[in-house]
Design a protein around this motif. Structure first.
Motif, PDB file in Angstrom:
ATOM      1  N   ALA A   8       3.238   6.314  -5.108  1.00 55.00           N
ATOM      2  CA  ALA A   8       3.260   6.677  -6.529  1.00 55.00           C
ATOM      3  C   ALA A   8       2.137   7.651  -6.865  1.00 55.00           C
ATOM      4  CB  ALA A   8       3.137   5.422  -7.387  1.00 55.00           C
ATOM      5  N   ILE A   9       1.029   7.546  -6.137  1.00 56.99           N
ATOM      6  CA  ILE A   9      -0.130   8.401  -6.417  1.00 56.99           C
ATOM      7  C   ILE A   9      -0.052   9.709  -5.621  1.00 56.99           C
ATOM      8  CG2 ILE A   9      -2.659   8.556  -6.308  1.00 56.99           C
ATOM      9  CD1 ILE A   9      -2.661   5.455  -6.526  1.00 56.99           C
ATOM     10  N   ALA A  42       0.833  -1.207   0.000  1.00 57.19           N
ATOM     11  CA  ALA A  42       0.000   0.000   0.000  1.00 57.19           C
ATOM     12  C   ALA A  42       0.868   1.258   0.000  1.00 57.19           C
ATOM     13  CB  ALA A  42      -0.930   0.000   1.212  1.00 57.19           C
ATOM     14  N   SER A  43       1.983   1.211   0.714  1.00 56.82           N
ATOM     15  CA  SER A  43       2.893   2.358   0.764  1.00 56.82           C
ATOM     16  C   SER A  43       3.488   2.655  -0.613  1.00 56.82           C
ATOM     17  CB  SER A  43       4.006   2.089   1.776  1.00 56.82           C
ATOM     18  OG  SER A  43       4.885   3.169   1.842  1.00 56.82           O
ATOM     19  N   LEU A  66       0.991  10.139   1.541  1.00 58.69           N
ATOM     20  CA  LEU A  66       0.309   8.961   2.094  1.00 58.69           C
ATOM     21  C   LEU A  66       1.278   7.802   2.317  1.00 58.69           C
ATOM     22  CD1 LEU A  66      -3.108   8.895   0.188  1.00 58.69           C
ATOM     23  CD2 LEU A  66      -2.644   9.628   2.520  1.00 58.69           C
ATOM     24  N   ALA A  67       2.366   7.786   1.581  1.00 58.57           N
ATOM     25  CA  ALA A  67       3.384   6.747   1.776  1.00 58.57           C
ATOM     26  C   ALA A  67       3.996   6.867   3.167  1.00 58.57           C
ATOM     27  CB  ALA A  67       4.453   6.854   0.702  1.00 58.57           C
ATOM     28  N   ILE A  68       4.120   8.084   3.663  1.00 55.73           N
ATOM     29  CA  ILE A  68       4.662   8.292   5.007  1.00 55.73           C
ATOM     30  C   ILE A  68       3.719   7.709   6.056  1.00 55.73           C
ATOM     31  CG2 ILE A  68       5.292  10.059   6.709  1.00 55.73           C
ATOM     32  CD1 ILE A  68       6.170  11.794   4.299  1.00 55.73           C
TER      33      ILE A  68
END
Length: 160
Positions: free
Chosen positions: A56-57, A50-51, A61-63
């Motif tokens: 990529a999007i 999910a990260s 949110l990756a954090i």
């Protein structure tokens, strides 16, 4: 006049912190730990994927998912120990962790100390977890540091 022949009887199992409870076996503790590691692994892999996708999007949110991985990795055991004394793996093996002094529920502080004790016991060549074979109450270093003991979740009843 002959003496009666003594009949051998198995010794009574050593009870846990209260009547009707027994200390959990090393085998059930090991299987529960392995099950919990598998659960953590699956959750961390899903969060990792999910990260990558969210990174990529929407990069911020990756954090958040990376932080979730840290929270799951560090908080998994203390959360379940403090909540009801059982991780999902321990529930499957029908064992639970309780306070050593009186068999009551584990506090959040004890759960955190127990996790630190587990890390120490694993780091020192697994001696801390092997200690359950030495201690008469089957406590590892994590139990000694956290003031806990692992017992069978379902009390054993003895009939005469």
């Amino acid at each position: 006049m002959s003496q009666p022949v003594p009949v051998w009887q198995a010794p009574e199992p050593e009870p846990g912190p209260s009547a009707g409870t027994n200390f959990a076996s090393p085998g059930s503790r090991l299987i529960a730990y392995i099950l919990d590691l598998l659960i953590q692994f699956v959750v961390v892999v899903v969060l990792g994927i999910a990260s990558i996708v969210l990174g990529a999007i929407v990069p911020p949110l990756a954090i958040l998912t990376a932080l979730a991985i840290i929270v799951v990795s560090v908080g998994y055991f203390p959360y379940f120990w403090a909540r009801d004394g059982q991780t999902p793996g321990m529930a499957q093996m029908k064992i639970k962790v309780v306070r050593d002094a009186d068999g009551g529920p584990v506090t959040t502080g004890q759960a955190i100390l127990r996790l630190i004790g587990l890390w120490i016991g694993l780091a020192v060549f697994y001696i801390g977890v092997i200690w359950i074979f030495i201690d008469k109450r089957k406590r590892g270093w994590q139990d000694l540091i956290g003031g806990t003991v692992v017992i069978d979740a379902e009390p054993t009843t003895y009939t005469s």
